[in-house]
Motif scaffolding. Structure first.
Motif, PDB file in Angstrom:
ATOM      1  N   UNK A  96       0.834  -1.203   0.000  1.00  0.00           N
ATOM      2  CA  UNK A  96       0.000   0.000   0.000  1.00  0.00           C
ATOM      3  C   UNK A  96       0.870   1.255   0.000  1.00  0.00           C
ATOM      4  N   UNK A  97       1.894   1.291   0.846  1.00  0.00           N
ATOM      5  CA  UNK A  97       2.805   2.438   0.863  1.00  0.00           C
ATOM      6  C   UNK A  97       3.630   2.522  -0.424  1.00  0.00           C
ATOM      7  N   UNK A  98       4.016   1.372  -0.925  1.00  0.00           N
ATOM      8  CA  UNK A  98       4.787   1.317  -2.177  1.00  0.00           C
ATOM      9  C   UNK A  98       4.005   1.966  -3.316  1.00  0.00           C
ATOM     10  N   UNK A  99       2.711   1.638  -3.431  1.00  0.00           N
ATOM     11  CA  UNK A  99       1.898   2.174  -4.524  1.00  0.00           C
ATOM     12  C   UNK A  99       1.576   3.649  -4.340  1.00  0.00           C
ATOM     13  N   UNK A 100       1.677   4.128  -3.123  1.00  0.00           N
ATOM     14  CA  UNK A 100       1.448   5.551  -2.868  1.00  0.00           C
ATOM     15  C   UNK A 100       2.632   6.412  -3.304  1.00  0.00           C
ATOM     16  N   UNK A 245      -6.780   2.978   1.144  1.00  0.00           N
ATOM     17  CA  UNK A 245      -6.787   4.414   0.850  1.00  0.00           C
ATOM     18  C   UNK A 245      -7.951   5.088   1.553  1.00  0.00           C
ATOM     19  N   UNK A 246      -9.117   4.474   1.496  1.00  0.00           N
ATOM     20  CA  UNK A 246     -10.295   5.048   2.164  1.00  0.00           C
ATOM     21  C   UNK A 246     -10.038   5.213   3.661  1.00  0.00           C
ATOM     22  N   UNK A 247      -9.428   4.221   4.284  1.00  0.00           N
ATOM     23  CA  UNK A 247      -9.218   4.271   5.732  1.00  0.00           C
ATOM     24  C   UNK A 247      -8.170   5.317   6.118  1.00  0.00           C
ATOM     25  N   UNK A 264      -7.287   6.533  -7.032  1.00  0.00           N
ATOM     26  CA  UNK A 264      -6.007   6.564  -6.315  1.00  0.00           C
ATOM     27  C   UNK A 264      -4.828   6.797  -7.242  1.00  0.00           C
ATOM     28  N   UNK A 265      -5.075   6.978  -8.532  1.00  0.00           N
ATOM     29  CA  UNK A 265      -3.984   7.270  -9.457  1.00  0.00           C
ATOM     30  C   UNK A 265      -3.506   6.061 -10.243  1.00  0.00           C
ATOM     31  N   UNK A 269      -3.942   1.557 -10.582  1.00  0.00           N
ATOM     32  CA  UNK A 269      -4.616   1.042 -11.782  1.00  0.00           C
ATOM     33  C   UNK A 269      -3.737   0.039 -12.523  1.00  0.00           C
ATOM     34  N   UNK A 270      -2.482   0.374 -12.718  1.00  0.00           N
ATOM     35  CA  UNK A 270      -1.572  -0.519 -13.442  1.00  0.00           C
ATOM     36  C   UNK A 270      -1.347  -1.796 -12.642  1.00  0.00           C
ATOM     37  N   UNK A 271      -1.095  -1.653 -11.343  1.00  0.00           N
ATOM     38  CA  UNK A 271      -0.878  -2.808 -10.476  1.00  0.00           C
ATOM     39  C   UNK A 271      -2.100  -3.724 -10.500  1.00  0.00           C
ATOM     40  N   UNK A 272      -3.287  -3.134 -10.360  1.00  0.00           N
ATOM     41  CA  UNK A 272      -4.508  -3.935 -10.301  1.00  0.00           C
ATOM     42  C   UNK A 272      -4.813  -4.622 -11.629  1.00  0.00           C
ATOM     43  N   UNK A 273      -4.488  -3.972 -12.747  1.00  0.00           N
ATOM     44  CA  UNK A 273      -4.721  -4.586 -14.057  1.00  0.00           C
ATOM     45  C   UNK A 273      -3.965  -5.913 -14.173  1.00  0.00           C
TER      46      UNK A 273
END
Length: 328
Positions: A96-100, A245-247, A264-265, A269-273
């Motif tokens: 989560x921090x990595x993707x931020x 992200x919501x929390x 969330x940017x 999106x790329x990671x989730x795809x």
């Protein structure tokens, strides 16, 4: 007392009943200390804590490179605390921090997602020799979806709300939808009964930002039946539906009657795809994943409402409704 023997370096965000700290230990040096009361709230605190230790030990024994070593467990009688000391994964952060971090190339995002898939696949290859117990999914749905909807409906304020333009309906309608989807499912015994993380949100999966190696923490038996889709529904809870992200967001003055999925940017999106490409399969599995995805938010209702967080309870309920009513 254990606290007298250690130096506290950093206090991490812990669970509602446990604490997590980075410490300097006289024997183990830099390591992670988790503590929970063994007196109060035993069912949701100490019992869960012990279950996590047992499950972590079993998974670490099978896949030692995927889980940090448990160095010591114990009871501090004077402080009435149970504790567990884990190896500290130096240079690792949560996904989560990595993707931020906005400075990640598309290539690294694709590789990070692929490494997570490979790590989960490695864990899931540890299959059990017996089939899933008959009634496992029915058991889970009734306990983690139907029961919270019945018990906590009176606390929700869902009138005149929409999610992505879809009008949010009552708990009765959601329960009907759950049963409708469940009845369409074929038997799930074809699903591989295997070892799983059991609590695979992106906060509970660590990554080394340089090497992109994966490490799993905070395992738990959240689903009652161990199939690979259970883990992926929890990954998607954060990568697609952005629970973490919501929390982390502060309450604001946006219109809370017209909900939208968080943007969330590009990193997410790329990671989730990449994750979702892994999950292209038949219609029966789509239905099962839809139920599991929605369950991850419905089962949050008791915890959000007991914390007087009606703000997020309404959002998570509305999101679950929207997930259940999406076309496959």
């Amino acid at each position: 007392m254990l606290e007298d023997k250690i130096e506290i370096i950093k206090v991490f965000k812990g669970g509602s009943l446990s604490s997590t700290k980075l410490i300097n230990h006289p024997e183990f040096k830099k390591c992670v200390l988790k503590e929970v009361s063994n007196i109060s709230n035993r069912e949701y605190g100490f019992v869960r804590f012990c279950s996590q230790i047992k499950r972590h030990s079993q998974l670490q024994s099978s896949e030692p490179e995927l889980f940090p070593e448990i160095l010591e467990i114990g009871i501090d009688i004077k402080d009435k605390q149970a504790y567990c000391i884990y190896k500290f994964m130096e240079d690792y952060i949560s996904i989560l921090d990595f993707l931020n971090d906005q400075q990640i190339s598309d290539i690294k995002l694709n590789q990070a997602a692929s490494n997570l898939i490979n790590s989960l696949d490695k864990l899931h290859k540890n299959e059990f020799k017996i089939p899933l117990v008959n009634g496992s999914l029915d058991f889970y749905l009734k306990e983690e979806m139907i029961r919270p909807l019945i018990e906590y409906e009176k606390y929700l304020d869902i009138q005149n709300k929409t999610f992505e333009g879809v009008e949010v309906q009552s708990c009765h309608d959601v329960i009907s939808k759950i049963y409708e989807l469940f009845e369409k499912l074929e038997k799930i015994d074809a699903q591989k009964y295997c070892m799983i993380h059991g609590n695979a949100t992106l906060e509970n999966i660590l990554i080394n930002p340089k090497t992109l190696e994966i490490s799993f923490i905070d395992v738990y038996d959240e689903t009652y039946f161990d199939i690979a889709l259970s883990d992926y529904s929890q990954v998607l809870q954060c990568s697609k539906y952005l629970y973490g992200i919501r929390m982390r967001q502060q309450k604001n003055n946006v219109d809370e009657s017209k909900y939208k999925l968080i943007d969330a940017g590009k990193n997410f999106k790329i990671f989730n795809e990449v994750i979702e490409k892994k999950l292209i399969f038949n219609n029966n599995q789509d239905l099962l994943l839809k139920l599991l995805n929605a369950s991850q938010f419905i089962r949050l209702l008791p915890f959000r409402i007991k914390s007087n967080d009606i703000y997020n309870a309404n959002y998570f309920y509305s999101l679950a409704f929207w997930i259940l009513n999406q076309e496959n």
